[in-house]
Motif scaffolding. Structure first.
Motif, mmCIF file in Angstrom:
data_model
loop_
_atom_site.group_PDB
_atom_site.id
_atom_site.type_symbol
_atom_site.label_atom_id
_atom_site.label_comp_id
_atom_site.label_asym_id
_atom_site.label_seq_id
_atom_site.Cartn_x
_atom_site.Cartn_y
_atom_site.Cartn_z
ATOM 1 N N GLY A 160 0.827 -1.209 0.000
ATOM 2 C CA GLY A 160 0.000 0.000 0.000
ATOM 3 C C GLY A 160 0.859 1.255 0.000
ATOM 4 O O GLY A 160 0.551 2.220 -0.708
ATOM 5 N N GLU A 161 1.928 1.241 0.773
ATOM 6 C CA GLU A 161 2.837 2.386 0.822
ATOM 7 C C GLU A 161 3.509 2.595 -0.534
ATOM 8 O O GLU A 161 3.639 3.725 -1.013
ATOM 9 C CB GLU A 161 3.892 2.180 1.911
ATOM 10 C CG GLU A 161 4.772 3.381 2.153
ATOM 11 C CD GLU A 161 3.999 4.607 2.617
ATOM 12 O OE1 GLU A 161 4.403 5.721 2.238
ATOM 13 O OE2 GLU A 161 2.993 4.459 3.334
ATOM 14 N N VAL A 162 3.930 1.496 -1.165
ATOM 15 C CA VAL A 162 4.543 1.587 -2.502
ATOM 16 C C VAL A 162 3.535 2.164 -3.492
ATOM 17 O O VAL A 162 3.870 3.023 -4.313
ATOM 18 C CB VAL A 162 5.053 0.204 -2.956
ATOM 19 C CG1 VAL A 162 5.420 0.211 -4.435
ATOM 20 C CG2 VAL A 162 6.242 -0.232 -2.113
ATOM 21 N N MET A 163 2.283 1.711 -3.388
ATOM 22 C CA MET A 163 1.249 2.230 -4.290
ATOM 23 C C MET A 163 1.002 3.711 -4.053
ATOM 24 O O MET A 163 0.826 4.476 -5.005
ATOM 25 C CB MET A 163 -0.058 1.443 -4.101
ATOM 26 C CG MET A 163 -0.026 0.069 -4.666
ATOM 27 S SD MET A 163 -1.605 -0.727 -4.383
ATOM 28 C CE MET A 163 -1.227 -2.396 -4.815
ATOM 29 N N ARG A 164 1.000 4.117 -2.782
ATOM 30 C CA ARG A 164 0.814 5.544 -2.485
ATOM 31 C C ARG A 164 1.935 6.367 -3.100
ATOM 32 O O ARG A 164 1.704 7.428 -3.683
ATOM 33 C CB ARG A 164 0.772 5.770 -0.969
ATOM 34 C CG ARG A 164 -0.616 5.743 -0.420
ATOM 35 C CD ARG A 164 -0.652 6.207 1.035
ATOM 36 N NE ARG A 164 -1.347 5.206 1.800
ATOM 37 C CZ ARG A 164 -0.807 4.248 2.542
ATOM 38 N NH1 ARG A 164 0.483 4.178 2.684
ATOM 39 N NH2 ARG A 164 -1.537 3.365 3.171
ATOM 40 N N LYS A 165 3.180 5.877 -2.979
ATOM 41 C CA LYS A 165 4.309 6.591 -3.561
ATOM 42 C C LYS A 165 4.189 6.641 -5.080
ATOM 43 O O LYS A 165 4.472 7.675 -5.697
ATOM 44 C CB LYS A 165 5.622 5.931 -3.151
ATOM 45 C CG LYS A 165 5.983 6.166 -1.706
ATOM 46 C CD LYS A 165 7.286 5.493 -1.335
ATOM 47 C CE LYS A 165 7.604 5.690 0.141
ATOM 48 N NZ LYS A 165 8.839 4.986 0.531
ATOM 49 N N ALA A 166 3.772 5.530 -5.693
ATOM 50 C CA ALA A 166 3.615 5.497 -7.146
ATOM 51 C C ALA A 166 2.532 6.479 -7.591
ATOM 52 O O ALA A 166 2.696 7.181 -8.594
ATOM 53 C CB ALA A 166 3.270 4.077 -7.607
ATOM 54 N N ILE A 167 1.457 6.544 -6.841
ATOM 55 C CA ILE A 167 0.388 7.492 -7.163
ATOM 56 C C ILE A 167 0.892 8.919 -7.043
ATOM 57 O O ILE A 167 0.600 9.769 -7.890
ATOM 58 C CB ILE A 167 -0.833 7.260 -6.248
ATOM 59 C CG1 ILE A 167 -1.522 5.951 -6.619
ATOM 60 C CG2 ILE A 167 -1.820 8.411 -6.326
ATOM 61 C CD1 ILE A 167 -2.572 5.505 -5.624
ATOM 62 N N GLN A 168 1.679 9.192 -6.008
ATOM 63 C CA GLN A 168 2.227 10.537 -5.820
ATOM 64 C C GLN A 168 3.141 10.906 -6.983
ATOM 65 O O GLN A 168 3.073 12.016 -7.509
ATOM 66 C CB GLN A 168 2.992 10.607 -4.484
ATOM 67 C CG GLN A 168 3.541 11.973 -4.167
ATOM 68 C CD GLN A 168 2.433 12.992 -3.965
ATOM 69 O OE1 GLN A 168 1.423 12.701 -3.358
ATOM 70 N NE2 GLN A 168 2.625 14.193 -4.463
ATOM 71 N N VAL A 169 3.983 9.956 -7.396
ATOM 72 C CA VAL A 169 4.874 10.202 -8.534
ATOM 73 C C VAL A 169 4.055 10.444 -9.795
ATOM 74 O O VAL A 169 4.340 11.371 -10.568
ATOM 75 C CB VAL A 169 5.855 9.014 -8.729
ATOM 76 C CG1 VAL A 169 6.590 9.107 -10.062
ATOM 77 C CG2 VAL A 169 6.851 8.968 -7.572
ATOM 78 N N ASP A 170 3.025 9.625 -10.010
ATOM 79 C CA ASP A 170 2.162 9.813 -11.182
ATOM 80 C C ASP A 170 1.464 11.171 -11.140
ATOM 81 O O ASP A 170 1.375 11.854 -12.163
ATOM 82 C CB ASP A 170 1.111 8.700 -11.267
ATOM 83 C CG ASP A 170 1.680 7.380 -11.748
ATOM 84 O OD1 ASP A 170 2.826 7.377 -12.250
ATOM 85 O OD2 ASP A 170 0.976 6.360 -11.624
ATOM 86 N N ASP A 171 0.971 11.546 -9.977
ATOM 87 C CA ASP A 171 0.309 12.849 -9.850
ATOM 88 C C ASP A 171 1.285 13.984 -10.136
ATOM 89 O O ASP A 171 0.941 14.936 -10.847
ATOM 90 C CB ASP A 171 -0.289 13.020 -8.442
ATOM 91 C CG ASP A 171 -1.549 12.192 -8.236
ATOM 92 O OD1 ASP A 171 -2.094 11.678 -9.237
ATOM 93 O OD2 ASP A 171 -1.979 12.059 -7.074
ATOM 94 N N ASP A 172 2.486 13.879 -9.573
ATOM 95 C CA ASP A 172 3.497 14.910 -9.831
ATOM 96 C C ASP A 172 3.807 14.990 -11.323
ATOM 97 O O ASP A 172 3.889 16.092 -11.886
ATOM 98 C CB ASP A 172 4.781 14.609 -9.049
ATOM 99 C CG ASP A 172 4.603 14.784 -7.550
ATOM 100 O OD1 ASP A 172 3.589 15.381 -7.124
ATOM 101 O OD2 ASP A 172 5.481 14.311 -6.788
ATOM 102 N N GLN A 173 3.966 13.842 -11.960
ATOM 103 C CA GLN A 173 4.254 13.811 -13.391
ATOM 104 C C GLN A 173 3.088 14.405 -14.174
ATOM 105 O O GLN A 173 3.288 15.177 -15.113
ATOM 106 C CB GLN A 173 4.519 12.362 -13.836
ATOM 107 C CG GLN A 173 4.978 12.230 -15.257
ATOM 108 C CD GLN A 173 6.357 12.834 -15.486
ATOM 109 O OE1 GLN A 173 7.157 12.956 -14.573
ATOM 110 N NE2 GLN A 173 6.635 13.213 -16.715
#
Length: 112
Positions: free
Chosen positions: A61-74
Motif C-alpha cells: 500500500g505504501e509503494v502504491m501511495r508513492k507510485a500514485i504521488q509520482v504519477d500525480d506529480d508527473q
C-alpha cells in the motif's frame, strides 16, 4: 433362572460401561491439555503468517501511495508544460498575425 441371568448380565454390562465411561472421562481430561497445545501452536503459526501478510499488504500500500504521488506529480508537470506551450502558441499566433498585418500594410504603401 433366565430372568436372574439376564439381570446379572445387565449388572455386568452396567459395571463395564461405568468403568469404560470413567476411563474415557479421565483420558479425555488428560488429553485436553495435550490436545490444546497443538491447536495453540497452529493458531500461533497462523497468527504469525497473517501478521506477515498484513505487513506485506501495508508495504505494498505504501509503494502504491508513492507510485500514485509520482504519477500525480508527473501529471501536474505535463499539465503545466501543456499550459505553457498553449500560452506560447497563442502569443506566437498573435505575433504572426501582427507581422502579417504590418506586412500587408507595408505592401499597400508600396507603389506598384
Amino acid at each position: 433362572e433366565l430372568w436372574i441371568s439376564l439381570e446379572e448380565h445387565q449388572d455386568a454390562l452396567e459395571l463395564i460401561m461405568s468403568k469404560y465411561r470413567k476411563q474415557m472421562l479421565q483420558l479425555l481430561q488428560g488429553r485436553k491439555g495435550e490436545d490444546a497445545e497443538p491447536v495453540l501452536k497452529v493458531h500461533q503459526a497462523n497468527s504469525l503468517e497473517t501478521e506477515s501478510q498484513i505487513d506485506r499488504i501495508c508495504e505494498m500500500g505504501e509503494v502504491m501511495r508513492k507510485a500514485i504521488q509520482v504519477d500525480d506529480d508527473q501529471f501536474f508537470k505535463v499539465q503545466e508544460k501543456l499550459a505553457q506551450l498553449e500560452l506560447e502558441n497563442k502569443e506566437l499566433r498573435e505575433l504572426l498575425s501582427i507581422s502579417k498585418e504590418s506586412f500587408e500594410v507595408g505592401r499597400e504603401d508600396l507603389p506598384d
